[in-house]
Design a protein around this motif. Structure first.
Motif, PDB file in Angstrom:
ATOM      1  N   ILE A 188     -10.621  -0.803   8.293  1.00 14.09           N
ATOM      2  CA  ILE A 188     -10.792  -1.448   7.004  1.00 14.09           C
ATOM      3  C   ILE A 188     -11.842  -0.738   6.165  1.00 14.09           C
ATOM      4  O   ILE A 188     -11.665  -0.537   4.960  1.00 14.09           O
ATOM      5  N   SER A 189     -12.902  -0.300   6.826  1.00 16.99           N
ATOM      6  CA  SER A 189     -13.930   0.342   6.022  1.00 16.99           C
ATOM      7  C   SER A 189     -13.452   1.710   5.531  1.00 16.99           C
ATOM      8  O   SER A 189     -13.809   2.132   4.423  1.00 16.99           O
ATOM      9  N   SER A 190     -12.578   2.341   6.283  1.00 13.74           N
ATOM     10  CA  SER A 190     -12.023   3.606   5.788  1.00 13.74           C
ATOM     11  C   SER A 190     -11.078   3.361   4.617  1.00 13.74           C
ATOM     12  O   SER A 190     -11.029   4.110   3.643  1.00 13.74           O
ATOM     13  N   MET A 191     -10.347   2.253   4.727  1.00 15.76           N
ATOM     14  CA  MET A 191      -9.444   1.884   3.646  1.00 15.76           C
ATOM     15  C   MET A 191     -10.222   1.623   2.353  1.00 15.76           C
ATOM     16  O   MET A 191      -9.845   2.055   1.262  1.00 15.76           O
ATOM     17  N   LEU A 192     -11.336   0.933   2.538  1.00 15.56           N
ATOM     18  CA  LEU A 192     -12.180   0.577   1.401  1.00 15.56           C
ATOM     19  C   LEU A 192     -12.742   1.834   0.740  1.00 15.56           C
ATOM     20  O   LEU A 192     -12.770   1.961  -0.490  1.00 15.56           O
ATOM     21  N   GLN A 193     -13.143   2.766   1.622  1.00 11.27           N
ATOM     22  CA  GLN A 193     -13.713   4.011   1.116  1.00 11.27           C
ATOM     23  C   GLN A 193     -12.669   4.802   0.311  1.00 11.27           C
ATOM     24  O   GLN A 193     -12.957   5.314  -0.769  1.00 11.27           O
ATOM     25  N   ARG A 194     -11.459   4.874   0.895  1.00 11.08           N
ATOM     26  CA  ARG A 194     -10.376   5.590   0.200  1.00 11.08           C
ATOM     27  C   ARG A 194     -10.094   4.920  -1.140  1.00 11.08           C
ATOM     28  O   ARG A 194      -9.860   5.587  -2.145  1.00 11.08           O
TER      29      ARG A 194
END
Length: 571
Positions: free
Chosen positions: A215-221
RNA sequence: GGGCGCGUGGCCUAGCCAGGAUAUGGCGGCAGCCUCCUAAGCUGCAAGUCAAGGGUUCGAAUCCCUUCGCGCUCGCCA
């Protein structure tokens, strides 16, 4: 100009002239007494000092100098007041003439050529609307309707929050969790159906490190502008919004436009806001995070720092909101924001930041307090939320039982139709009835009140008027004041004549809770008239009375319409 | 703790911004009204320290100050 306006101006003119006659050019107040001792009164107490006479003597002297004519038919001096009375014949004739000729445009003010953007609802698309938030769309929609009637060109707008952790989390849940992994929901509507995915995703994020990383990678993207993730979030948000829109439609809340927050990241305008604010002398830096120091902008205490970037340089909700407001100001002359009271500080900071950005226009905020339950705050966690969909269903169901118990001549379909209109009306009315800044405690019996000060009370008056007119058939409209001399007829006309100025007050001062209050006064005047004055069997007076009933029908309908409530022809 | 908002009969509420004459309505209670256009209605009665105290004023529910109670807020959340 309405009769009432001409009356008021005539009174002011007469008092001014009389004062001149006494060699005095002092200012004076004109007021409307609450107790009905006069139509308009001028208190003479403030003049006592200037003229060095007792107020009672001044009133008496002025009274002797004033001659009545036109809409002013009588003046009396009572206890230091000058009491003026409007000519009832003039009032009856002109009010009815105006309504007969203007019809549904009675009380509609000429176009002002001013565009007003009303942002309301803007509920986070992560779940259904609950009654704690329901004030927002209902206040916003009612205000929009009042402003339109005041001659403004209104665009009602929902700002869709499709940025941030919450929507990303929801998106992750919807895309990754199989249906079998989540609980069912009570309703098939999208907004209800997706909630379990959101709950489960939240839970998993807390329990599972891998999920958290995903999720945090998704948020970053998302925040770096990855179109794939932005599109995924957009898609899920659309699904949720679909359900919210259905609810809003069901209570006749009309939005003209949906604006997506992600737009201001995509088109670079949030970035521009950042660059521009960084040039300002109020800008400071805290470990790479930029903020504005707002103590010179009327913000006190510890709240003077307004952060507008994270230390990694990405924008915050408030930054996007600035870009959004600049956009609104390009599209409209005025922007009204209908906001929960928790947004007060944020709104103040936003206004200050807009000023720093050089915006000449300021948003006009309208705040409402939250709705709580008798046992306290509504809480999703404790499962104490009441959804607006449930409230509507319940109100409609109760209205149905009511209709069924008193009308055995209607088809099932007709009864259902009337019940819907009454249930929805009751819900809307009971929310706009009270001043937005007052806190409300949600009680089923209040929210679904069908008696007294309620929407069904108004709808019932309207239905009665329609019923008389239906039975009357063709008739000749006449505003002959000599045929309408009954006390109840005159009181009804008086109520009708107030409509244009009530509309103005509601729109110009954004005091929309005055409209329900007026509506009740009008319906009450009609019901009193109905109870004592026969119409269909009134011989020579029949046409005149039917005209009055038709005028009452028109104004009741338009009042209800401004409240966003349907006026049924029968119930 | 600082800031903002709210406090009006048992309950809900108008009036407060632009101070004025016996404080607006509704719910609930009590007593009446359907040979007549829909009784979701109409009529009447009872019920108020306008949170408390001080101040300004000829006059305060309304303006100012203090206090109390309640809500919201004081994130590199949205």
């Amino acid at each position: 100009m309405t009769v009432r306006e001409r009356f008021r101006e005539a009174v002011e003119e007469k008092v001014r002239k009389a004062l001149e006659g006494m060699g005095c050019d002092a200012c004076f107040e004109v007021e409307t007494p609450s107790s009905g001792v006069a139509d308009i009164a001028v208190p003479c107490f403030p003049l006592a000092k200037v003229l060095r006479k007792a107020p009672q003597a001044i009133a008496a002297e002025l009274c002797g100098m004033i001659e009545c004519d036109g809409p002013v038919c009588e003046v009396k001096d009572v206890n230091g007041y000058l009491n003026f009375f409007i000519d009832q014949d003039v009032l009856v004739r002109e009010t009815l003439q105006e309504i007969v000729s203007a019809k549904e445009d009675y009380g509609r003010h000429p176009s002002k050529g001013v565009k007003v953007n009303v942002e309301h609802t803007s509920i986070n698309p992560t779940g259904p609307i609950h009654v704690g938030r329901a004030r927002n769309p209902i206040i916003g929609d009612t205000l929009s309707r009042c402003l339109r009637r005041c001659g403004y060109e209104v665009e009602a707008e929902y700002y869709v929050n499709d940025v941030g952790k919450q929507v990303v989390l929801l998106t992750w849940g919807v895309r990754n969790l199989p249906e079998s992994d989540v609980d069912g929901s009570d309703r098939a509507k999208n907004d209800h159906r997706l909630v379990p995915y959101y709950r489960r995703a939240n839970q998993m994020m807390e329990e599972d490190e891998n999920v958290r990383a995903e999720i945090s990678s998704m948020l970053q993207r998302f925040e770096t502008g990855d179109q794939e993730v932005i599109d995924q979030v957009r898609e899920v948000t659309e699904m949720m919004l679909d359900g919210l829109r259905e609810t809003l439609d069901s209570i006749d809340v009309r939005l003209d436009r949906y604006t997506w927050e992600s737009q201001y990241i995509a088109d670079g305008s949030a970035r521009k806001v950042v660059e521009s604010l960084k040039q300002s002398p109020y800008c400071g830096d805290n470990d790479g995070s930029a903020y504005l120091e707002l103590k010179d902008f009327g913000i006190h205490g510890k709240n003077t720092r307004f952060t507008f970037t994270r230390s990694d340089g990405t924008t915050l909700y408030t930054t996007r909101d600035l870009a959004y407001h600049l956009d609104k100001f390009r599209r409209a002359d005025r922007a009204v924001d209908v906001l929960g009271e928790d947004q007060k500080l944020g709104s103040q900071q936003l206004t200050a930041a807009l000023e720093i950005l050089g915006s000449e226009k300021k948003p006009e905020a309208m705040f409402y307090s939250f709705v709580s339950l008798p046992e306290g705050k509504m809480s999703t966690r404790r499962g104490t939320v009441v959804y607006l969909d449930d409230l509507i269903d319940e109100a409609v169901e109760r209205a149905y039982e009511e209709v069924k118990s008193r009308r055995d001549d209607l088809s099932e379909e007709e009864m259902r139709g009337i019940a819907r209109v009454i249930g929805v009306g009751a819900v809307r009315y009971n929310i706009v009835r009270v001043q937005p800044e007052k806190k409300m405690v949600f009680r089923w019996e209040d929210a679904m009140n069908f008696d007294g000060n309620s929407a069904p009370f108004l709808q019932y008056s309207h239905a009665r008027a329609c019923s008389i007119l239906r039975k009357a058939g063709e008739f000749t409209r006449t505003a002959d004041e000599t045929l309408l001399t009954d006390e109840y007829e005159r009181r009804l006309v008086s109520a009708l004549s107030l409509f244009p100025e009530v509309i103005r007050d509601c729109g110009e001062n954004k005091r929309i809770h005055m409209l329900p209050s007026y509506a009740h006064e009008l319906a009450s005047a009609f019901n009193q008239f109905y109870a004592v004055v026969p119409v269909l069997n009134s011989g020579d007076l029949r046409d005149a009375r039917l005209t009055l009933v038709d005028c009452a029908r028109v104004v009741l309908k338009e009042t209800l319409d401004t409240l966003g409530i349907v006026a049924p022809e029968g119930m």
